[in-house]
Design a protein around this motif. Structure first.
Motif, PDB file in Angstrom:
ATOM      1  N   ASP A 382      47.134  49.864  27.394  1.00 31.13           N
ATOM      2  CA  ASP A 382      47.115  51.328  27.440  1.00 31.13           C
ATOM      3  C   ASP A 382      48.528  51.890  27.308  1.00 31.13           C
ATOM      4  O   ASP A 382      48.758  52.879  26.599  1.00 31.13           O
ATOM      5  CB  ASP A 382      46.466  51.791  28.748  1.00 31.13           C
ATOM      6  CG  ASP A 382      46.141  53.268  28.726  1.00 31.13           C
ATOM      7  OD1 ASP A 382      45.335  53.686  27.876  1.00 31.13           O
ATOM      8  OD2 ASP A 382      46.707  54.010  29.543  1.00 31.13           O
ATOM      9  N   ARG A 383      49.484  51.255  27.997  1.00 33.01           N
ATOM     10  CA  ARG A 383      50.882  51.708  27.895  1.00 33.01           C
ATOM     11  C   ARG A 383      51.420  51.544  26.472  1.00 33.01           C
ATOM     12  O   ARG A 383      52.281  52.312  26.037  1.00 33.01           O
ATOM     13  CB  ARG A 383      51.755  50.932  28.884  1.00 33.01           C
ATOM     14  CG  ARG A 383      51.511  51.287  30.342  1.00 33.01           C
ATOM     15  CD  ARG A 383      52.603  50.719  31.234  1.00 33.01           C
ATOM     16  NE  ARG A 383      52.659  49.263  31.206  1.00 33.01           N
ATOM     17  CZ  ARG A 383      51.971  48.478  32.015  1.00 33.01           C
ATOM     18  NH1 ARG A 383      51.149  49.026  32.925  1.00 33.01           N
ATOM     19  NH2 ARG A 383      52.084  47.161  31.945  1.00 33.01           N
ATOM     20  N   LYS A 384      50.907  50.553  25.749  1.00 34.60           N
ATOM     21  CA  LYS A 384      51.332  50.316  24.370  1.00 34.60           C
ATOM     22  C   LYS A 384      50.548  51.164  23.369  1.00 34.60           C
ATOM     23  O   LYS A 384      50.845  51.119  22.162  1.00 34.60           O
ATOM     24  CB  LYS A 384      51.144  48.831  24.008  1.00 34.60           C
ATOM     25  CG  LYS A 384      51.932  47.858  24.875  1.00 34.60           C
ATOM     26  CD  LYS A 384      53.409  47.908  24.547  1.00 34.60           C
ATOM     27  CE  LYS A 384      54.171  46.831  25.331  1.00 34.60           C
ATOM     28  NZ  LYS A 384      55.618  46.859  25.016  1.00 34.60           N
ATOM     29  N   GLY A 385      49.554  51.919  23.866  1.00 32.01           N
ATOM     30  CA  GLY A 385      48.707  52.701  22.975  1.00 32.01           C
ATOM     31  C   GLY A 385      47.738  51.849  22.177  1.00 32.01           C
ATOM     32  O   GLY A 385      47.250  52.264  21.121  1.00 32.01           O
TER      33      GLY A 385
END
Length: 543
Positions: A382-385
């Motif tokens: 999620d943090r990396k998209g």
């Protein structure tokens, strides 16, 4: 999608999560110890002790488990409207404990000359009914409590459900190894009895840890429970009607309906014989769909409607996954018992071999191993998209479920030198299947609590388990494809398993392709609903 109003701020934390999560973790661990212990033994108990045919054994396994997953719709509804989650979990656990202990009465073994012990059979049906109704009260509500400990935007939600799922499978691992061993080595009654003791331990954990739930599991309106209905308080009336339901389920489990000529007209072998459980599941689904369309298209705003449509698609497609996954307690178990090598492991100080019931622990062991990596994986992606949407995760899960069956097909068609299927191919199939499960089951539980309209979240959790019920019923019917007479030669049995596993593999792959195709449409539906909601909000802000 919707913001929960149930979250308690400043809850006491341990390892980054509220203490209440761990109360639910250990309660569910012991409840699953009991449930999966019974399930690991049931098919072999039916076919070896009561001398059921393969087909009737597969179908009873599927219909019993189907009812156990269908009844949470009722349990979730009653908890939402009246009982609250705490009372529902406690009552359901008590029913399950009685059922597990009742299974310890095995009577005399059936024989081809004398037939089955009818008293023992009826005690078994009654015990399975107690377990099924108990699961209906306990299962949806313990999961709902977990969701109430977090708000919908909390990034720990998926991790919390993944950890909760690890608790489920820790109980299943211990259960398969212990209950499966005791049941086959020392007697069915000792295996089932030990499962009941585990259930009682779970009840102790839940009752003693209630304070850490901070009142989130209490009835929404306690006064409704005290109101008199037909001369009884509503609470006691619910409990009495649940016991009446146990009697009804006992009869449903042993009832089939044959449409005879209609089935032959449709080309069905042996007519159109269906179980009463399947009829109940279809009726419940029709009633559910009537309610759902009314609720979604009349009572929901545009964002709630889009969320509920997404949730229902995910819920419906999960039934196919569970129909494949639950072969592990049916055709996979029979395969490992009849046509697969079971190596002896020598650790120097001890040597051992797993029996077929014990081998059901493999899936749960892999889940425990993978739970923390997957709990870390989703927030990292999620943090990396790069975090896939729920429909894409479901698509991967179905693809892997299909691949697992193709692995078993290969093993069945390529036996080892002694003519039996290889053990390590079986373990590899389990691993692939479990990777798929990690992409679907905890994500699905999280999606129910995040996408549901808050006032019907327990009911929708019950709907999630209703889809699992259909999966169990589907599993029973698919497993019946692998039915064979007692004493079938190993080469013939391996050939039949190879054919059946190929069919199941293509079912998984085909459904995965469907999910990959429909996923973008569902995601756009949510995005458009969000944009429309934001536009409406902006237009109503005073200037």
């Amino acid at each position: 999608m919707t913001t929960s109003t149930f979250v308690v701020p400043n809850q006491r934390q341990w390892l980054g999560h509220p203490i209440g999560l761990y109360v639910c973790f250990f309660t569910e661990m012991w409840e699953r110890f009991a449930f999966y212990g019974l399930k690991a033994l049931l098919f072999l108990y039916l076919t070896q002790h009561h001398l059921f045919t393969d087909k009737t054994g597969y179908i009873l396994l599927g219909t019993y488990a189907g009812l156990a997953y269908a009844l949470p719709v009722v349990g979730g509804l009653l908890a939402d409207k009246y009982l609250g989650m705490r009372k529902a979990v406690t009552f359901g656990g008590a029913l399950m404990a009685l059922g597990m202990l009742g299974m310890a009465y095995k009577g005399t073994q059936a024989s081809t000359e004398g037939g089955a012990d009818q008293l023992a059979l009826q005690v078994m049906y009654a015990s399975l009914a107690l377990v099924a109704v108990g699961v209906g009260f306990l299962k949806p509500n313990i999961s709902t409590i977990v969701g109430r400990l977090y708000n919908d935007q909390d990034p720990r939600r998926d991790s919390a459900f993944t950890l909760f799922y690890m608790g489920i499978n820790l109980g299943a691992v211990i259960s398969s190894l212990f209950v499966g061993w005791i049941g086959q080595a020392y007697g069915w009654e000792y295996g089932f009895g030990s499962a009941g003791i585990g259930l009682l331990l779970g009840l102790v954990v839940f009752v003693s840890g209630t304070k850490y739930l901070h009142g989130q599991a209490e009835p929404a309106n306690p006064e409704l429970l005290k109101e008199k209905v037909a001369g009884l308080s509503r609470e006691w009336l619910i409990y009495i009607l649940a016991l009446v339901g146990v009697v009804a389920v006992q009869q449903i489990l042993q009832t089939t309906i044959n449409f005879g000529a209609l089935g032959q007209l449709l080309g069905m072998a042996e007519g159109a014989e269906i179980t009463a459980t399947e009829v109940v599941a279809v009726v419940m689904t029709i009633a559910l769909l009537v309610w759902w369309f009314k609720f979604v298209f009349i009572e929901c705003n545009v964002l709630e409607r889009a969320s509920m449509i997404m949730l229902m698609v995910l819920t419906a497609i999960s039934a196919v996954f569970w129909g494949l996954y639950e072969q592990t307690y049916g055709s996979w178990l029979a395969y490992s018992d009849r046509v697969m090598n079971s190596p002896t492991f020598d650790l120097g100080f001890v040597s051992f071999a797993f029996n077929s019931s014990q081998l059901t622990f493999v899936a749960s062991l892999f889940i425990i191993i993978l739970a923390i990596p997957f709990a870390w994986l989703w927030p990292w992606l999620d943090r990396k998209g790069l975090n896939p949407s729920s429909p894409v995760k479901f698509g991967f899960a179905l693809l892997l479920a299909g691949l697992a069956h193709f692995i078993l097909q290969y093993a069945a068609l390529n036996p080892e030198a002694n003519g039996l299927a290889g053990f390590w191919w079986f373990i590899l199939a389990y691993f692939v299947l479990v990777v798929g499960e990690m992409a679907l089951s905890p994500i699905g539980l999280s999606a129910v609590t995040a996408l549901s309209v808050p006032r019907v979240v327990s009911l929708m959790m019950g709907v999630w388990f209703l889809a699992s019920a259909f999966g169990e019923i589907i599993a029973g019917r698919l497993g019946a494809l692998a039915s064979m007479p007692a004493g079938t030669p190993v080469p013939d049995a391996l050939a039949l398993y190879g054919e059946v596993f190929a069919v199941l593999g293509w079912v998984g792959v085909g459904t995965a392709v469907f999910m990959f195709a429909i996923g973008p449409l569902l995601n756009r539906l949510i995005v458009r609903a969000q944009q429309q909601t934001q536009a409406q909000t902006a237009n109503t802000v005073p200037v």
